[in-house]
Design a protein around this motif. Structure first.
Motif, PDB file in Angstrom:
ATOM      1  N   GLU A  51       0.854  -1.195   0.000  1.00  0.00           N
ATOM      2  CA  GLU A  51       0.000   0.000   0.000  1.00  0.00           C
ATOM      3  C   GLU A  51       0.882   1.235   0.000  1.00  0.00           C
ATOM      4  N   PHE A  52       0.389   2.278  -0.634  1.00  0.00           N
ATOM      5  CA  PHE A  52       1.080   3.566  -0.566  1.00  0.00           C
ATOM      6  C   PHE A  52       0.128   4.559   0.077  1.00  0.00           C
ATOM      7  N   HIS A  53       0.612   5.251   1.081  1.00  0.00           N
ATOM      8  CA  HIS A  53      -0.216   6.286   1.710  1.00  0.00           C
ATOM      9  C   HIS A  53       0.054   7.602   1.002  1.00  0.00           C
ATOM     10  N   LEU A  54      -0.995   8.168   0.477  1.00  0.00           N
ATOM     11  CA  LEU A  54      -0.837   9.442  -0.223  1.00  0.00           C
ATOM     12  C   LEU A  54      -0.932  10.539   0.813  1.00  0.00           C
ATOM     13  N   THR A  55       0.198  11.107   1.136  1.00  0.00           N
ATOM     14  CA  THR A  55       0.180  12.141   2.178  1.00  0.00           C
ATOM     15  C   THR A  55      -0.147  13.479   1.543  1.00  0.00           C
ATOM     16  N   VAL A  66      -5.239   5.817   0.592  1.00  0.00           N
ATOM     17  CA  VAL A  66      -4.302   4.711   0.472  1.00  0.00           C
ATOM     18  C   VAL A  66      -4.452   4.072  -0.905  1.00  0.00           C
ATOM     19  N   VAL A  67      -3.333   3.942  -1.611  1.00  0.00           N
ATOM     20  CA  VAL A  67      -3.340   3.221  -2.886  1.00  0.00           C
ATOM     21  C   VAL A  67      -3.064   1.750  -2.587  1.00  0.00           C
ATOM     22  N   HIS A  68      -4.034   0.900  -2.899  1.00  0.00           N
ATOM     23  CA  HIS A  68      -3.854  -0.541  -2.671  1.00  0.00           C
ATOM     24  C   HIS A  68      -3.253  -1.133  -3.942  1.00  0.00           C
ATOM     25  N   ALA A  69      -1.929  -1.011  -4.058  1.00  0.00           N
ATOM     26  CA  ALA A  69      -1.275  -1.362  -5.331  1.00  0.00           C
ATOM     27  C   ALA A  69      -1.175  -2.870  -5.530  1.00  0.00           C
ATOM     28  N   VAL A  70      -0.930  -3.604  -4.449  1.00  0.00           N
ATOM     29  CA  VAL A  70      -0.818  -5.071  -4.531  1.00  0.00           C
ATOM     30  C   VAL A  70      -1.661  -5.658  -3.406  1.00  0.00           C
ATOM     31  N   GLY A 117      -0.907  -7.782 -17.402  1.00  0.00           N
ATOM     32  CA  GLY A 117      -2.057  -7.001 -16.952  1.00  0.00           C
ATOM     33  C   GLY A 117      -1.863  -5.565 -17.400  1.00  0.00           C
ATOM     34  N   GLU A 118      -2.965  -4.815 -17.386  1.00  0.00           N
ATOM     35  CA  GLU A 118      -2.899  -3.453 -17.905  1.00  0.00           C
ATOM     36  C   GLU A 118      -2.042  -2.540 -17.033  1.00  0.00           C
ATOM     37  N   SER A 119      -1.692  -1.402 -17.612  1.00  0.00           N
ATOM     38  CA  SER A 119      -0.890  -0.414 -16.904  1.00  0.00           C
ATOM     39  C   SER A 119      -1.533  -0.063 -15.562  1.00  0.00           C
ATOM     40  N   GLY A 120      -0.720  -0.058 -14.523  1.00  0.00           N
ATOM     41  CA  GLY A 120      -1.208   0.328 -13.200  1.00  0.00           C
ATOM     42  C   GLY A 120      -1.775  -0.821 -12.378  1.00  0.00           C
ATOM     43  N   CYS A 121      -1.714  -2.056 -12.896  1.00  0.00           N
ATOM     44  CA  CYS A 121      -2.322  -3.169 -12.164  1.00  0.00           C
ATOM     45  C   CYS A 121      -1.410  -3.700 -11.058  1.00  0.00           C
ATOM     46  N   GLY A 122      -0.191  -3.172 -10.958  1.00  0.00           N
ATOM     47  CA  GLY A 122       0.654  -3.541  -9.820  1.00  0.00           C
ATOM     48  C   GLY A 122       1.804  -4.482 -10.131  1.00  0.00           C
ATOM     49  N   LYS A 123       2.136  -4.647 -11.410  1.00  0.00           N
ATOM     50  CA  LYS A 123       3.216  -5.572 -11.778  1.00  0.00           C
ATOM     51  C   LYS A 123       4.559  -5.099 -11.220  1.00  0.00           C
ATOM     52  N   SER A 124       4.892  -3.846 -11.501  1.00  0.00           N
ATOM     53  CA  SER A 124       6.200  -3.342 -11.050  1.00  0.00           C
ATOM     54  C   SER A 124       6.252  -3.273  -9.529  1.00  0.00           C
ATOM     55  N   THR A 125       5.149  -2.897  -8.909  1.00  0.00           N
ATOM     56  CA  THR A 125       5.151  -2.810  -7.437  1.00  0.00           C
ATOM     57  C   THR A 125       5.356  -4.193  -6.835  1.00  0.00           C
ATOM     58  N   THR A 126       4.735  -5.209  -7.421  1.00  0.00           N
ATOM     59  CA  THR A 126       4.966  -6.579  -6.945  1.00  0.00           C
ATOM     60  C   THR A 126       6.444  -6.919  -7.071  1.00  0.00           C
ATOM     61  N   ALA A 149       5.999  -7.850 -19.059  1.00  0.00           N
ATOM     62  CA  ALA A 149       5.951  -7.269 -20.400  1.00  0.00           C
ATOM     63  C   ALA A 149       4.509  -6.995 -20.787  1.00  0.00           C
ATOM     64  N   HIS A 150       4.340  -5.943 -21.591  1.00  0.00           N
ATOM     65  CA  HIS A 150       3.016  -5.624 -22.107  1.00  0.00           C
ATOM     66  C   HIS A 150       2.662  -6.541 -23.276  1.00  0.00           C
ATOM     67  N   ASP A 151       3.704  -6.892 -24.013  1.00  0.00           N
ATOM     68  CA  ASP A 151       3.499  -7.596 -25.264  1.00  0.00           C
ATOM     69  C   ASP A 151       3.220  -9.083 -25.003  1.00  0.00           C
ATOM     70  N   SER A 202     -10.180   2.967  -9.483  1.00  0.00           N
ATOM     71  CA  SER A 202      -8.941   3.421  -8.866  1.00  0.00           C
ATOM     72  C   SER A 202      -8.544   2.467  -7.743  1.00  0.00           C
ATOM     73  N   PRO A 203      -7.225   2.196  -7.636  1.00  0.00           N
ATOM     74  CA  PRO A 203      -6.792   1.336  -6.520  1.00  0.00           C
ATOM     75  C   PRO A 203      -6.914   2.023  -5.164  1.00  0.00           C
ATOM     76  N   VAL A 204      -7.385   3.284  -5.168  1.00  0.00           N
ATOM     77  CA  VAL A 204      -7.646   3.951  -3.884  1.00  0.00           C
ATOM     78  C   VAL A 204      -8.998   3.475  -3.343  1.00  0.00           C
TER      79      VAL A 204
HETATM   80  N1  LIG Z   1       5.413   5.194  -5.014  1.00  0.00           N
HETATM   81  C1  LIG Z   1       4.111   5.180  -5.250  1.00  0.00           C
HETATM   82  N2  LIG Z   1       3.252   5.988  -4.564  1.00  0.00           N
HETATM   83  C2  LIG Z   1       1.922   5.962  -4.803  1.00  0.00           C
HETATM   84  N3  LIG Z   1       1.330   5.145  -5.694  1.00  0.00           N
HETATM   85  C3  LIG Z   1       2.121   4.329  -6.406  1.00  0.00           C
HETATM   86  C4  LIG Z   1       3.542   4.289  -6.238  1.00  0.00           C
HETATM   87  N4  LIG Z   1       4.053   3.357  -7.086  1.00  0.00           N
HETATM   88  C5  LIG Z   1       3.014   2.842  -7.760  1.00  0.00           C
HETATM   89  N5  LIG Z   1       1.852   3.423  -7.349  1.00  0.00           N
HETATM   90  C6  LIG Z   1       0.506   3.106  -7.829  1.00  0.00           C
HETATM   91  O1  LIG Z   1       0.331   1.707  -7.646  1.00  0.00           O
HETATM   92  C7  LIG Z   1      -0.411   1.153  -8.724  1.00  0.00           C
HETATM   93  C8  LIG Z   1       0.388   0.059  -9.374  1.00  0.00           C
HETATM   94  O2  LIG Z   1       1.488   0.629 -10.066  1.00  0.00           O
HETATM   95  P1  LIG Z   1       2.594  -0.219 -10.830  1.00  0.00           P
HETATM   96  O3  LIG Z   1       3.646   0.715 -11.283  1.00  0.00           O
HETATM   97  O4  LIG Z   1       3.008  -1.352  -9.965  1.00  0.00           O
HETATM   98  O5  LIG Z   1       1.785  -0.783 -12.068  1.00  0.00           O
HETATM   99  P2  LIG Z   1       2.307  -1.567 -13.359  1.00  0.00           P
HETATM  100  O6  LIG Z   1       1.413  -2.751 -13.506  1.00  0.00           O
HETATM  101  O7  LIG Z   1       3.760  -1.810 -13.265  1.00  0.00           O
HETATM  102  O8  LIG Z   1       1.992  -0.545 -14.521  1.00  0.00           O
HETATM  103  P3  LIG Z   1       2.784  -0.266 -15.920  1.00  0.00           P
HETATM  104  O9  LIG Z   1       2.377  -1.383 -16.837  1.00  0.00           O
HETATM  105  O10 LIG Z   1       2.278   1.053 -16.359  1.00  0.00           O
HETATM  106  O11 LIG Z   1       4.263  -0.264 -15.617  1.00  0.00           O
HETATM  107  C9  LIG Z   1      -0.740   2.311  -9.648  1.00  0.00           C
HETATM  108  O12 LIG Z   1      -2.029   2.787  -9.326  1.00  0.00           O
HETATM  109  C10 LIG Z   1       0.316   3.336  -9.305  1.00  0.00           C
HETATM  110  O13 LIG Z   1      -0.155   4.627  -9.551  1.00  0.00           O
END
Ligand SMILES: Nc1ncnc2c1ncn2[C@@H]1O[C@H](COP(=O)(O)OP(=O)(O)OP(=O)(O)O)[C@@H](O)[C@H]1O
Ligand SMILES: [Mg+2]
Length: 331
Positions: A13-17, A37-41, A58-67, A223-225, A289-291
């Protein structure tokens, strides 16, 4: 066999301050401080075996990079665990993490941003070798650096150059060499070719796969592709709003995708001359929104098949066929 990586109920989770004033609101005559709170994963589970390529799609923003960033402990998980060869590394201190920092390496999307522009290539590669004590002396480090550069297709006489003196593809080769230098067992490749020219992408993917065969390491690949994912993965997980909705062997997933979201994702792939992957399904509306995560199944308000139960209860992953799991009340 014990998995190399095991992710258990992992959450981030990310807390948006916000400023204090913006975060205050009145409710029933009382002043309330609101914390967004952003519930990213959200409670993600999967395992990666030694020598396996596991992909997240998964689509952009679904939490791949955060995982990925949480597994490699660039972020500390807010929930759940990451086990490396059975050892919980979720909350280790920086010092305790050191041996794992060596075993787990990351290759980034933008090799230019991830390479220090003021360091010569040889320094970029020798530094981690000396830091982790893999090379005892500078001359030993230099020798190993030259071997690795050769292995990734960079000529040793180019080692004195700076990153900007290389093309995008060559820079990614340098990023790969840096990861490779410390003898990792696990490599996270987050969109490693999407910033590159299409003509270069296949070369870099082939290099990554050749290295895997040679060194038997495991990949978490993002990967997106989907055609790339289909080509290189052993297994994959489909993510939606920070959760895995379907997981399994690539033949099972691409041959018989069962979750409505997977079908939506796969039916968006253009197919040239080939039979489409799945019958075409369209999702309604926009990704929430993941919020404010939807109640019940996260996909319920967009799913053409959703029922009352879907809007009430979040489905858990269950086995559809051996090794093929999906989280859907309809299955
Ligand atoms: N440091 C952060 N603070 C707040 N929110 C964040 C932070 N990092 C990621 N997020 C949010 O967490 C969610 C998941 O983001 P993430 O970058 O993991 O997605 P992704 O699947 O990798 O997307 P993409 O395909 O665009 O790379 C998104 O809503 C993003 O805005
Ligand atoms: Mg990402």
């Amino acid at each position: 066999m014990e998995p190399l990586i095991e992710v258990k109920n992992l959450s981030q989770e990310f807390h948006l301050t916000k400023g204090l004033l913006q975060s205050l609101r009145f409710e029933k005559g009382k002043l309330i401080k609101e914390d967004k709170v952003v519930h990213a994963v959200n409670s993600v589970n999967f395992q990666i075996q030694k020598g396996e390529v596991f992909s997240l799609v998964g689509e952009s923003g679904c939490g791949k990079s955060t995982t990925a960033r949480t597994i490699i402990r660039l972020l500390e998980p807010t929930g759940g665990q990451v086990l490396y060869k059975g050892k919980d590394i979720s909350h280790l201190s920086a010092k305790e993490l050191l041996p794992y920092r060596k075993s787990m390496q990351m290759i980034f999307q933008d090799p230019y941003a991830s390479l220090n522009p003021r360091q010569r290539v040889e320094e970029i590669i020798m530094e981690p070798l000396l830091f982790h004590g893999i090379a005892k002396t500078r001359s030993e480090a230099r020798e190993r650096c030259m071997d690795i550069l050769k292995r990734v297709g960079i000529r040793p006489e180019q080692a004195g150059r700076y990153p900007h003196q290389f093309s995008g593809g060559q820079r990614q080769r340098i990023g790969i060499a840096r990861a490779l230098a410390v003898n990792p067992e696990f490599i996270i490749a987050d969109e490693p070719v999407s910033a590159l020219d299409v003509s270069i992408q296949a070369q870099i993917l082939n290099l990554l796969m050749d290295l895997k065969d040679e060194f038997n390491f495991s990949y978490l690949f993002i990967a997106h592709d989907l055609s790339v994912v289909r080509h290189i993965s052993d297994r994959l997980g489909v993510m939606y709003l920070g959760s895995i909705v379907e997981l399994g062997d690539k033949h099972a997933l691409f041959g018989n995708p069962v979750h409505p979201y997977t079908k939506v994702l796969f039916s968006a792939v253009p197919t040239v001359g080939e039979k489409p992957l799945v019958e075409s399904i369209e999702a309604q509306g926009e990704i929430p929104s993941p919020v404010n995560l939807p109640k019940g199944c996260y996909f319920s308000d967009r799913c053409p098949y959703a029922t009352e139960k879907c809007r009430r209860e979040k489905p858990v992953l269950k086995e559809i066929e051996p090794g093929h799991l999906a989280a859907c009340h309809m299955l």
